[in-house]
Design an enzyme around this catalytic site. Structure first.
Site, PDB file in Angstrom:
ATOM      1  N   ASP A 180      44.286  51.354  40.709  1.00 35.81           N
ATOM      2  CA  ASP A 180      42.875  50.807  40.093  1.00 35.81           C
ATOM      3  C   ASP A 180      41.467  51.546  39.109  1.00 35.81           C
ATOM      4  OD1 ASP A 180      40.324  49.259  39.793  1.00 35.81           O
ATOM      5  OD2 ASP A 180      39.348  49.495  42.297  1.00 35.81           O
ATOM      6  N   HIS A 182      39.352  49.870  37.639  1.00 39.64           N
ATOM      7  CA  HIS A 182      37.490  49.572  37.564  1.00 39.64           C
ATOM      8  C   HIS A 182      37.606  49.530  36.204  1.00 39.64           C
ATOM      9  CE1 HIS A 182      34.385  50.769  40.440  1.00 39.64           C
ATOM     10  NE2 HIS A 182      35.216  49.886  41.031  1.00 39.64           N
ATOM     11  N   GLU A 206      45.317  47.628  38.306  1.00 38.71           N
ATOM     12  CA  GLU A 206      44.089  47.013  39.117  1.00 38.71           C
ATOM     13  C   GLU A 206      42.775  46.770  37.409  1.00 38.71           C
ATOM     14  OE1 GLU A 206      40.341  46.808  41.792  1.00 38.71           O
ATOM     15  OE2 GLU A 206      42.899  46.679  42.982  1.00 38.71           O
ATOM     16  N   GLU A 232      38.475  40.512  40.942  1.00 32.71           N
ATOM     17  CA  GLU A 232      37.044  40.561  41.206  1.00 32.71           C
ATOM     18  C   GLU A 232      35.417  40.587  40.459  1.00 32.71           C
ATOM     19  OE1 GLU A 232      35.698  45.538  41.308  1.00 32.71           O
ATOM     20  OE2 GLU A 232      37.723  45.182  41.227  1.00 32.71           O
ATOM     21  N   ASP A 254      36.898  37.825  44.933  1.00 34.90           N
ATOM     22  CA  ASP A 254      36.730  38.523  46.702  1.00 34.90           C
ATOM     23  C   ASP A 254      36.096  37.274  47.427  1.00 34.90           C
ATOM     24  OD1 ASP A 254      34.008  39.642  48.456  1.00 34.90           O
ATOM     25  OD2 ASP A 254      34.672  41.688  47.505  1.00 34.90           O
ATOM     26  N   HIS A 281      40.365  40.328  46.685  1.00 33.89           N
ATOM     27  CA  HIS A 281      38.898  42.468  46.898  1.00 33.89           C
ATOM     28  C   HIS A 281      38.635  42.029  47.966  1.00 33.89           C
ATOM     29  CE1 HIS A 281      35.724  44.284  45.596  1.00 33.89           C
ATOM     30  NE2 HIS A 281      36.392  45.097  44.570  1.00 33.89           N
TER      31      HIS A 281
END
Length: 378
Positions: A180, A182, A206, A232, A254, A281
């Site tokens: 991830d 971010h 991700e 997400e 999510d 997510h």
């Protein structure tokens, strides 16, 4: 009907809807770091919902998302998401069936889960990954980096690769690692780093770039064999329409942000048409996780599910602390088993929720800065 919200630690917001017939449904409407803002949005939306038939889930979804002239965004969609979860919980309990039975029935008997192995600057990730595999998980997720500049040094790029390589060596090739980023990489850094990670074969990467740079995903996908994931920070099927045709392999809505069970089910159907798998997510609490699992049992193109039991955010209170029976959210061999329990399949401990709501929380995500003092993506 009554609607009550509870700000509970470590950083969650729970919603309880009680019908006149005595059925209680639970939802988790929250934006991490903006929980009180979402709480206010739920209160505004309740003015329409109280007195209405709770079984008209789709009609309520349409009115709640479109009945105001100004639409969309994470706060409104998260408020609607929690309401939608609670209404599905009520519908399932009224029918004596789990929600996934109301969505067309199960397509699988167990759901593969992955475990988180560290914070933003995790140490000894190899040992943490090995411990999760020994606990039965077949996949782990790690942050790829801390803050990165727009075009960072070769040492930073190699450090990312070395950390992922250490995890790969620790867990072997019969298990998976998710990386991830971010949104901390620029498109230029992603072009540099992704090819270096290819020999390690991550399950997916991700948020290689920020969602506002989703136009660049197609070029990134063409330049790497690593499956790319995003979602997400996308909040509706219309948001996903912009990325599904750009070469992503995995969609990550999510259920507490993207309009709830109703909308995530529609996003999954859209994704299936693009040969895109679903890995929802869910770094949140027990109601969001239970809602995610109900979807996972019913979605054909499901890949793997995130969960936050023991994650570093959950200091003092963890996912299972708000349940009467932890069994439905206890994993065996890295999987969650399907149950026939009605609604979302969990029993929330109302006393624990009310007690901890008296304590509340004011969780905020950290603000990072680069060495020169400028803002850095967290």
């Amino acid at each position: 009907m009554s609607m009550d919200t509870f700000l509970v630690p470590p950083r969650w917001l729970f919603l309880r809807i009680r019908t006149d017939e005595g059925i209680t449904g639970w939802g988790e409407p929250v934006v991490e770091g903006r929980a009180a803002t979402v709480q206010a949005a739920v209160a505004e939306l309740s003015e329409y919902l109280i007195g209405e038939d709770p079984m008209r889930i789709e009609d309520h979804w349409q009115v709640l998302t479109k009945g105001g002239f100004y639409r969309g965004g994470p706060v409104l969609s998260s408020a609607v998401a929690g309401i939608d979860q609670a209404l599905w919980d009520i519908a399932g309990k009224a029918a004596g069936l789990p929600v996934h039975m109301l969505l067309g029935g199960p397509v699988r008997e167990r759901v593969r889960m992955y475990a988180w192995i560290g914070g933003d600057r995790p140490a000894e990730v190899a040992d943490l990954a090995r411990a999760q595999v020994e606990a039965g998980f077949t996949a782990v997720k790690m942050n790829g980096s801390a803050e990165l500049t727009a075009i960072d040094t070769p040492a930073q790029s190699r450090g990312i690769v070395e950390r992922v390589a250490a995890v790969r060596e620790a867990i072997g090739e019969h298990n998976d690692v998710v990386v991830d980023f971010h949104g901390r990489m620029s498109t230029a850094m992603a072009r540099r780093v992704l090819p270096l990670l290819e020999p390690l074969m991550p399950l997916f990467v991700e948020e290689a770039v920020l969602p506002e740079h989703s136009d660049n995903l197609a070029a990134l996908a063409q330049g790497t064999s690593i499956p790319l994931a995003t979602g997400e920070r996308l909040y509706s099927r219309w948001d996903f329409r912009a990325v599904l045709g750009r070469g992503i392999a995995v969609a990550q809505p999510d259920v507490s942000h993207a309009g709830g069970i109703s909308e995530v089910r529609r996003i999954a159907a859209m994704a299936e048409a693009y040969d895109v798998a679903m890995a929802p997510h869910c770094p949140l609490g027990p109601i969001a996780l239970a809602s995610s699992l109900q979807l996972a049992f019913a979605i054909p193109n499901f890949l793997i599910q995130e969960q936050s039991v023991g994650i570093h955010y959950n200091e003092g209170n963890d996912v299972l602390d708000y349940l009467v029976d932890r069994g439905p959210l206890t994993f065996t061999g890295g999987h969650a088993a399907r149950t026939a329990l009605p609604g979302l399949g969990i029993e929330v401990d109302e006393r624990a929720v009310e007690r901890m709501a008296a304590q509340g929380h004011r969780w905020r995500n950290p603000v990072w800065r680069h060495a020169d003092g400028s803002f850095a993506e967290w």
